[in-house]
Design an enzyme around this catalytic site. Sequence first.
Site, PDB file in Angstrom:
ATOM      1  N   GLU B  89       6.253   3.714   0.989  1.00 30.94           N
ATOM      2  CA  GLU B  89       6.656   2.307   0.882  1.00 30.94           C
ATOM      3  C   GLU B  89       8.122   2.078   1.216  1.00 30.94           C
ATOM      4  OE1 GLU B  89       4.568   3.670  -1.112  1.00 30.94           O
ATOM      5  OE2 GLU B  89       2.834   2.333  -1.088  1.00 30.94           O
ATOM      6  N   HIS B 158      -0.892  -0.194 -12.568  1.00 32.26           N
ATOM      7  CA  HIS B 158      -1.451  -0.966 -11.459  1.00 32.26           C
ATOM      8  C   HIS B 158      -1.704  -2.419 -11.811  1.00 32.26           C
ATOM      9  CE1 HIS B 158      -2.157   3.104  -9.990  1.00 32.26           C
ATOM     10  NE2 HIS B 158      -2.296   2.589  -8.794  1.00 32.26           N
TER      11      HIS B 158
END
Lengths: 360, 359
Positions: B89, B158
């Site tokens: 990322e 998450h």
Amino acid sequence: MKKMLAAAVSRVLSRVAQKPASRVLVASCNYSNDAMFEIKKCDLYRLEEGPPVTTVLTREDGLKYYRMMQTIRRMELKADQLYKQKFIRGFCHLCDGQEACCVGLEAGINPTDHVITSYRAHGLCYTRGLSVRSILAELTGRRGGCAKGKGGSMHMYVKNFYGGNGIVGAQGQIAEAFNMAALWKLPCVFICENNLYGMGTAAERAAASTDYYKRGHFIPGLRVDGMDVLCVREATKFAADYCRSEKGPIVMELQTYRYHGHSMSDPGISYRTRQEIQNVRSKSDPIMLLKDRMVNSKLATIEEFKEIDVEVRKEIDDAAHFAITDPEPPLEELGHHIYCDNEPFEVRGSSQWIKFKSLS
Amino acid sequence: MAAASGLMRRPLEQVSGLLRRRFHRTAPATLQVTVREAINQGMDEELERDEKVFLLGEEVAQYDGAYKVSRGLWKKYGDKRIIDTPISEMGFAGIAVGAAMAGLRPICEFMTFNFSMQAIDQVINSAAKTYYMSGGLQPVPIVFRGPNGASAGVAAQHSQCFAAWYGHCPGLKVVSPWNSEDAKGLIKSAIRDNNPVVVLENELMYGVPFEFPSEAQSKDFLIPIGKAKIERQGTHITVVAHSRPVGHCLEAATVLSKEGIECEVINMRTIRPMDIETIEASVMKTNHLITVEGGWPQFGVGAEVCARIMEGPAFNFLDAPAVRVTGADVPMPYAKILEDNSIPQVKDIIFAIKKTLNI
């Protein structure tokens, strides 16, 4: 040798026998106590010598590794089933096919060594000491789970095992870790379980170099046959010795394969063929490889393995039953364990009128 | 399709219309479009319109998107416009920001915004602040998009909502669509905007179909960033929400309507710049306010709404303190009973409304 045989026989006979005594006696005469096996030579990077290419496997160790790998295999397949039955929710990343990696690792290190991994962690949870019961109950979100139902599949911990982690940083963070480990000569083994795919992307499409064991640059590395539990064990022992003798970190790439897709929401066949999966299963299955070796060198018989299979199946079924009948954690515990060593305080719920107590 | 349904309803007129060789337009058929399809359409249209637009992220190309939001785009636009990245990322967000600075218009997908924390320095320091730091010299026309907030059973790492984190930063625009119309209009506006825009989608909304009005079917359908929408008119209380909770608020409003309580439900659509004027006008009418969000209470979106109301003309119109309904102040637990009680439910909204109205 004779003494051990006699001891084994008497142990078996003194138990409430499920097998007729005569069969046991015949079987025990056919055992060897240990055998030597050739294992694949590891590819080396920045290392003059590597792990040995032969190793001795005792009958006891062999049966233990078999049982552990079979337990993990059955546990993962049970998790697959429970997920499809909706007892397990969210993300579920299974490691069937990769059993030799965690079992071989554990065989090569001490229980006091520290291990951390990513989300494909159920196998390591087991080898590090969590019971199948506590793992499955955590997957189903019950109070008997190892994290009391609060963590789920990706967040299971036990002493000297730091999870189970959902967020995985990639090359940048590894490069930083490599640098500091090498700079300060930290006794760290960096293990890459190379199962050829990152989610749905083949390694070649995501990595400028797929020789992961060389990616430590200034850190030595070895590439290991991750489907052979003995190869993994020897490589791990070698790597652990390297670190313990204060030579600094080392990289270990385990070449392995996962039968399932990346997670339960990935069928795993859009980016690889069923044929490929079947090939690996029939030629390189780690459990099959160990069993064949042991049977062929008369370390154990097929019947013994079948018995272990039966016992493992029962253990998994019992654990699964527990996992679906154990109650969920009580609502009052929603706020617990936010801080450690803290005075009890109040946690706000979904509005200012809903409060939960938080205990450490 | 419209013609066919027309034929069903008014056969004589239709036939005579055909005979006179006149194209008789019937009322446009209402289309059901899921949020996923709407985002897909929006990106597809913008990719077609401007060749500088491209999409990058994990699994966006050959896998059709981890949540299938970019389905079909790689087949249509190929490797140069739809790019699969390695799982890095920080790396690919940096590449995307650089591309934006050099004149391209990247859409950078985070598989979920939880993973954006790996790259947050690029979002804030490289994207958000650059136009300011350069004295107006260097724009960064980039879109960061992906699912945000809680899903179902995905546990602590998450499930975080990043509306407050990104909404905190000057230089960023932050939008949070609820339905399909929002999703398409906002993603198109985000792509056309020359500023860094964070688009906070919601995984549980992806598969939900909504009626797609005819305006939304146009290739130039845009929803302005910075404008809220009143989804339901009401007189007794203003209920402000963004993303999935908007649906819960409308459910609560339906239930309360049977008891004679009429809620005005406002869909924020944009977190930053916040449309406080629409909220103020509503509060000045209803005299009561509650905010609803999935994120944690401390320093959250609701907290900002309440603070701004106090600073403006609407404060004097409040008959009761404003109330926030939020996620519980804990890392998201996994077990279902705990998770259910960690997110705002319809019953929590109803309870808060009644408390505020002193009922």
